[in-house]
Each structure stands twice: as structure tokens, then as C-alpha cells.
Design a protein around this motif. Structure first.
Motif, PDB file in Angstrom:
ATOM      1  N   ILE A  18      46.087 -11.399 -37.830  1.00  0.00           N
ATOM      2  CA  ILE A  18      47.451 -11.274 -38.336  1.00  0.00           C
ATOM      3  C   ILE A  18      47.867 -12.641 -38.861  1.00  0.00           C
ATOM      4  O   ILE A  18      47.289 -13.657 -38.463  1.00  0.00           O
ATOM      5  CB  ILE A  18      48.448 -10.772 -37.259  1.00  0.00           C
ATOM      6  N   PRO A  19      48.819 -12.683 -39.772  1.00  0.00           N
ATOM      7  CA  PRO A  19      49.241 -13.981 -40.308  1.00  0.00           C
ATOM      8  C   PRO A  19      49.639 -14.945 -39.187  1.00  0.00           C
ATOM      9  O   PRO A  19      50.353 -14.587 -38.259  1.00  0.00           O
ATOM     10  CB  PRO A  19      50.449 -13.633 -41.185  1.00  0.00           C
ATOM     11  N   THR A  20      49.135 -16.167 -39.277  1.00  0.00           N
ATOM     12  CA  THR A  20      49.356 -17.171 -38.239  1.00  0.00           C
ATOM     13  C   THR A  20      49.763 -18.479 -38.891  1.00  0.00           C
ATOM     14  O   THR A  20      49.202 -18.865 -39.915  1.00  0.00           O
ATOM     15  CB  THR A  20      48.067 -17.369 -37.409  1.00  0.00           C
ATOM     16  N   TRP A  21      50.749 -19.131 -38.265  1.00  0.00           N
ATOM     17  CA  TRP A  21      51.225 -20.417 -38.746  1.00  0.00           C
ATOM     18  C   TRP A  21      51.242 -21.411 -37.595  1.00  0.00           C
ATOM     19  O   TRP A  21      51.408 -21.025 -36.439  1.00  0.00           O
ATOM     20  CB  TRP A  21      52.650 -20.298 -39.298  1.00  0.00           C
ATOM     21  N   PRO A  22      51.102 -22.700 -37.904  1.00  0.00           N
ATOM     22  CA  PRO A  22      51.263 -23.715 -36.859  1.00  0.00           C
ATOM     23  C   PRO A  22      52.720 -23.806 -36.414  1.00  0.00           C
ATOM     24  O   PRO A  22      53.631 -23.392 -37.130  1.00  0.00           O
ATOM     25  CB  PRO A  22      50.837 -25.024 -37.535  1.00  0.00           C
ATOM     26  N   TRP A  23      52.919 -24.367 -35.229  1.00  0.00           N
ATOM     27  CA  TRP A  23      54.247 -24.576 -34.681  1.00  0.00           C
ATOM     28  C   TRP A  23      55.124 -25.332 -35.676  1.00  0.00           C
ATOM     29  O   TRP A  23      54.724 -26.346 -36.215  1.00  0.00           O
ATOM     30  CB  TRP A  23      54.121 -25.397 -33.400  1.00  0.00           C
ATOM     31  N   GLY A  24      56.300 -24.813 -35.952  1.00  0.00           N
ATOM     32  CA  GLY A  24      57.253 -25.470 -36.832  1.00  0.00           C
ATOM     33  C   GLY A  24      57.004 -25.250 -38.315  1.00  0.00           C
ATOM     34  O   GLY A  24      57.747 -25.770 -39.137  1.00  0.00           O
ATOM     35  N   ALA A  51      54.202  -8.829 -36.686  1.00  0.00           N
ATOM     36  CA  ALA A  51      53.924  -9.040 -38.103  1.00  0.00           C
ATOM     37  C   ALA A  51      53.256 -10.384 -38.345  1.00  0.00           C
ATOM     38  O   ALA A  51      52.746 -10.639 -39.428  1.00  0.00           O
ATOM     39  CB  ALA A  51      55.218  -8.951 -38.908  1.00  0.00           C
ATOM     40  N   GLY A  52      53.248 -11.238 -37.348  1.00  0.00           N
ATOM     41  CA  GLY A  52      52.641 -12.553 -37.472  1.00  0.00           C
ATOM     42  C   GLY A  52      52.700 -13.258 -36.138  1.00  0.00           C
ATOM     43  O   GLY A  52      53.123 -12.686 -35.131  1.00  0.00           O
ATOM     44  N   GLN A  53      52.262 -14.515 -36.135  1.00  0.00           N
ATOM     45  CA  GLN A  53      52.312 -15.290 -34.904  1.00  0.00           C
ATOM     46  C   GLN A  53      52.365 -16.777 -35.209  1.00  0.00           C
ATOM     47  O   GLN A  53      51.970 -17.219 -36.274  1.00  0.00           O
ATOM     48  CB  GLN A  53      51.134 -14.969 -33.996  1.00  0.00           C
ATOM     49  N   ILE A  54      52.896 -17.516 -34.246  1.00  0.00           N
ATOM     50  CA  ILE A  54      52.924 -18.965 -34.293  1.00  0.00           C
ATOM     51  C   ILE A  54      51.897 -19.449 -33.284  1.00  0.00           C
ATOM     52  O   ILE A  54      51.842 -18.953 -32.161  1.00  0.00           O
ATOM     53  CB  ILE A  54      54.326 -19.501 -33.897  1.00  0.00           C
ATOM     54  N   GLY A  55      51.076 -20.408 -33.669  1.00  0.00           N
ATOM     55  CA  GLY A  55      50.057 -20.933 -32.768  1.00  0.00           C
ATOM     56  C   GLY A  55      50.232 -22.408 -32.500  1.00  0.00           C
ATOM     57  O   GLY A  55      50.677 -23.162 -33.356  1.00  0.00           O
ATOM     58  N   GLY A  61      44.411 -25.575 -24.292  1.00  0.00           N
ATOM     59  CA  GLY A  61      44.333 -24.143 -24.564  1.00  0.00           C
ATOM     60  C   GLY A  61      45.176 -23.745 -25.753  1.00  0.00           C
ATOM     61  O   GLY A  61      46.121 -24.430 -26.128  1.00  0.00           O
ATOM     62  N   ASP A  62      44.823 -22.638 -26.365  1.00  0.00           N
ATOM     63  CA  ASP A  62      45.586 -22.108 -27.494  1.00  0.00           C
ATOM     64  C   ASP A  62      46.696 -21.206 -26.973  1.00  0.00           C
ATOM     65  O   ASP A  62      46.481 -20.392 -26.073  1.00  0.00           O
ATOM     66  CB  ASP A  62      44.684 -21.307 -28.426  1.00  0.00           C
ATOM     67  N   ARG A  63      47.872 -21.334 -27.537  1.00  0.00           N
ATOM     68  CA  ARG A  63      49.014 -20.489 -27.191  1.00  0.00           C
ATOM     69  C   ARG A  63      49.539 -19.859 -28.469  1.00  0.00           C
ATOM     70  O   ARG A  63      49.498 -20.463 -29.532  1.00  0.00           O
ATOM     71  CB  ARG A  63      50.138 -21.306 -26.553  1.00  0.00           C
ATOM     72  N   PHE A  64      50.040 -18.638 -28.331  1.00  0.00           N
ATOM     73  CA  PHE A  64      50.565 -17.918 -29.481  1.00  0.00           C
ATOM     74  C   PHE A  64      51.876 -17.228 -29.111  1.00  0.00           C
ATOM     75  O   PHE A  64      52.046 -16.774 -27.985  1.00  0.00           O
ATOM     76  CB  PHE A  64      49.568 -16.860 -29.968  1.00  0.00           C
ATOM     77  N   ALA A  65      52.779 -17.158 -30.058  1.00  0.00           N
ATOM     78  CA  ALA A  65      54.033 -16.419 -29.916  1.00  0.00           C
ATOM     79  C   ALA A  65      54.096 -15.435 -31.076  1.00  0.00           C
ATOM     80  O   ALA A  65      53.997 -15.826 -32.242  1.00  0.00           O
ATOM     81  CB  ALA A  65      55.225 -17.353 -29.948  1.00  0.00           C
TER      82      ALA A  65
END
Length: 127
Positions: A18-24, A51-55, A61-65
Motif C-alpha cells: 500500500i502507499p507508504t510515506w516516511p514520517w512527516g 489507503a496508505g501508511q506512514i513508516g 524496528g520498523d513502525r507503521f501507522a
């Protein structure tokens, strides 16, 4: 505060599904928002898929919202009188000692499991 890393730059969803973006660096909050952001607006996801996530990376460790579309979000359900009653009942149960079966004006410690007046608590013996 998490650091921004381009390892999470995947706006097409090819790497993470799913579409992923870095924090901020995600989409505007008017379009997509986290559950916490939706709650601030008085909304909920309403059963829609993310619909997407922030990583971000924290402590190795990797975290996602997950992000949800604000346009598809539904209004939060109001608390009913039955819901309020059940919460009051649960909070009152925290104040009843299981040993002496008395209601206290404080929550019973989860560590000791008994009130401060019961001999099993260890606090009465120290006094």
C-alpha cells in the motif's frame, strides 16, 4: 522523535503493498489521516481498508501507522446511556476489595490485589 528516512518512500505501494510515506512526508491530513487524527475530527474509519501508511524506524524496528481517507470516514457513534452505565459499573468494581468485600474510596492495587486495610496487603503490617 522519529527520524525521516527515505526507505519508506513508496507512494505507489510497490514495496509495501500500500502507499507508504516516511514520517512527516505523507499526504495532507485533509485527504488521509490516522485513526488518532480522525478521532480529533470526531470521525472513525467506518470499516474502510487502509489507503496508505506512514513508516518510521525506532529502536531498530520498523513502525507503521495506517492512513484512512477522510472523505470515506464516518461520524463517531455517540455514547449511549447503557454504555455509560457499563463503564460506571466497571470502574466501581475496581474499588471493591475481594478479601473483605468492602467498597473503598480508591482503586484497589493490581499489584497486591487487596485493599490497604487487609492483612494480606502487607501495608497494614508495616503501619
Amino acid at each position: 522523535m522519529p527520524t525521516t528516512s527515505l526507505r519508506y518512500w513508496d507512494p505507489k505501494g510497490e514495496k509495501f503493498g500500500i502507499p507508504t510515506w516516511p514520517w512527516g512526508m505523507g499526504p495532507p491530513k485533509e485527504e488521509m489521516a490516522t485513526v488518532r487524527d480522525l478521532k480529533k475530527l470526531g470521525l472513525r474509519p467506518g470499516g474502510q481498508a487502509a489507503a496508505g501508511q506512514i513508516g518510521w524506524r525506532i529502536r531498530g524496528g520498523d513502525r507503521f501507522a495506517f492512513l484512512f481517507l477522510v472523505a470515506l470516514a464516518k461520524k463517531k457513534r455517540p455514547m449511549t446511556p447503557a454504555m455509560w452505565a457499563s463503564i460506571r459499573k466497571a470502574l466501581a468494581a475496581r474499588r471493591v476489595c475481594p478479601v473483605c468485600n468492602t467498597a473503598k474510596d480508591y482503586d484497589i492495587s493490581r499489584k497486591t490485589g487487596v485493599c490497604n486495610d487487609c492483612p494480606e496487603s502487607g501495608l497494614a503490617a508495616a503501619a
